[in-house]
Design an enzyme around this catalytic site. Structure first.
Site, short mmCIF file in Angstrom:
data_model
loop_
_atom_site.label_atom_id
_atom_site.label_comp_id
_atom_site.label_asym_id
_atom_site.label_seq_id
_atom_site.Cartn_x
_atom_site.Cartn_y
_atom_site.Cartn_z
N HIS A 18 -52.68 56.05 6.51
CA HIS A 18 -53.07 57.38 7.00
C HIS A 18 -53.59 58.23 5.84
CE1 HIS A 18 -52.66 60.94 9.72
NE2 HIS A 18 -52.53 61.57 8.56
N GLU A 19 -52.80 58.34 4.78
CA GLU A 19 -53.20 59.17 3.65
C GLU A 19 -54.37 58.57 2.90
OE1 GLU A 19 -52.08 62.03 3.55
OE2 GLU A 19 -50.36 61.80 4.88
N HIS A 22 -57.54 59.85 4.43
CA HIS A 22 -57.87 61.19 3.91
C HIS A 22 -58.48 61.09 2.51
CE1 HIS A 22 -56.06 63.34 7.18
NE2 HIS A 22 -54.81 63.01 6.89
#
Length: 419
Positions: A18-19, A22
């Site tokens: 997820h990170e 980003h």
């Protein structure tokens, strides 16, 4: 121990991917990403690479990517400060030593009069020896050093707020999107290893107990008819068996070039909130193919997404109780149960959790990615951004309410497990 290891691996993977979404999109847009963190709280491990500090922190409750411009700088240089300067070979300032200047005897000490670390990139001040007002150009990758900890400056064009609406939205959306990508990838692996069900009335495997093994049914046998009714697909076969629990039935079996009949009585099995069904203890045949595994990864991710969205809808309308939700404690317990069922079931559970994380983060709630996307969308409509202080306050309140919800759900988990 197995449960703890499974939880650490699964949640670490979900948060990392997820990170990472980003981080990669933000870097592609030219945003300076100061830190990539797995967990919160005190640092356990860290290293710096390509302008970014990578850390693993004590509390495994999520993660974050700290982008320049999203939060106020922790250290500011103001007029009147006495700082030391170090320079590049081109004569630009490479480091600004805010304290502990004695540890840098080669630095040039000035008393700051004016500094701009965002747009014009200069620092102006009076020299210690001549008291002359001088101006120095800052290198775009210059650092200020406080307590011997360097922090790279962030020119405005490297800050989150300087990017277009599309670039910022992409950087925020990339996190949840990568959770869906992970689910697809994990389910492709599952299908490649486990194989995909084939809709034929052929026995894939026989359980160790049940009517099928007692009657002598074997893997590879084809059921051609049940009580005189012809069957050709797995669905046809299971439908007849399920509708006749505890009924003695005659099965016509084709095994190689041989055809013979067997009698079996399907056992009755309870089904929550439905009529009981009959089972004989057999599993569907499977096949393995690259195209089938790829298709399964996408279609199963879509089905998981639809089911989770439907459950959220029921929660909003009140048809689904908050008591049924699972928090960190509940998910830990369920993960342990799933891990005991084997690697393949754990893969499916990982995909479900990844889809769930992606959907939850896209909800238009403050402090979540969906809430941030909502403010970016509002900016696109209005033609100007919402006041950063007001937006920050909304996210802060949203985060506090989110933590209260987590605590409430965790309390429900504890009640279910221990009370």
């Amino acid at each position: 121990m197995n449960t703890l290891l499974a939880v650490i691996v699964i949640f670490g993977l979900l948060v990392f991917i997820h990170e990472w979404g980003h981080l990669i999109v933000a870097k592609k847009a030219g945003i300076l990403c100061r830190e990539f963190a797995i967990g919160f709280g005190p640092k356990l491990f860290s290293f710096v690479r390509n302008e970014t500090l990578y850390t693993i922190r004590l509390l495994p409750l999520g993660g974050f990517v700290r982008m320049a411009g999203e939060d106020p700088e922790l250290v500011q240089i103001k007029p009147g400060y006495e700082i030391g300067l170090l320079f590049t070979e081109e004569g630009k300032v490479s480091r600004m030593i805010i304290n502990n200047k004695s540890k840098h005897p080669d630095c040039k000490v000035i008393q700051v009069e004016k500094v701009d670390m965002e747009k014009d990139l200069f620092i102006q001040g009076y020299t210690e020896d001549t008291e002359e007002l001088v101006t120095y150009e800052l290198d775009r990758r210059a650092e200020y050093v406080y307590d011997e900890k360097p922090t790279q400056i962030a020119p405005y064009d490297r800050q989150f707020g300087s990017k277009t609406v599309g670039q910022r939205a992409a950087a925020i959306f990339a996190g949840p999107f990568m959770n869906f990508v992970l689910a697809v990838f994990v389910l492709i692996i599952y299908a490649a290893v486990a194989g995909l069900p084939v809709n034929e009335s052929v026995i894939g495997d026989v359980t160790d107990d049940g009517p099928a093994v007692e009657a002598g049914l074997e893997s590879g046998d084809r059921i051609t008819s049940i009580d005189g009714e012809e069957v050709a697909t797995w669905e046809d076969m299971t439908e007849i068996i399920q509708e006749n629990p505890n009924e003695n039935m005659e099965f016509e079996i084709a095994r190689g070039n041989e055809t013979f009949n067997l009698e079996m009585t399907p056992e009755e099995r309870e089904v929550p909130e439905a009529e009981n069904v009959g089972v004989i203890g057999v599993m569907a045949p499977t096949e393995r193919s690259i195209s089938g595994a790829l298709a399964f990864g996408f279609t199963q991710t879509y089905e998981y997404t639809a089911l989770i969205i439907e459950a959220l809808g029921l929660l909003i309308t009140g048809e689904f109780s908050l008591d049924a939700l699972a928090g960190p404690v509940g998910i830990y317990e369920y993960t342990g149960e799933v891990a005991a069922m084997g690697f393949l079931v754990l893969l499916q559970w990982t995909a479900i959790l990844s889809v769930n994380l992606g959907i939850i983060n896209l909800l238009p709630l403050p402090a979540l990615d969906g809430g941030r996307l909502m403010f970016i969308g509002l900016e696109a409509v209005r033609g100007k951004p919402v006041d950063p202080q007001k937006e920050g306050m909304v996210h802060l309140i949203g985060f506090a309410l989110l933590m209260l919800l987590v605590l409430a759900v965790t309390w429900n988990d504890i009640n279910r497990l221990f009370l």
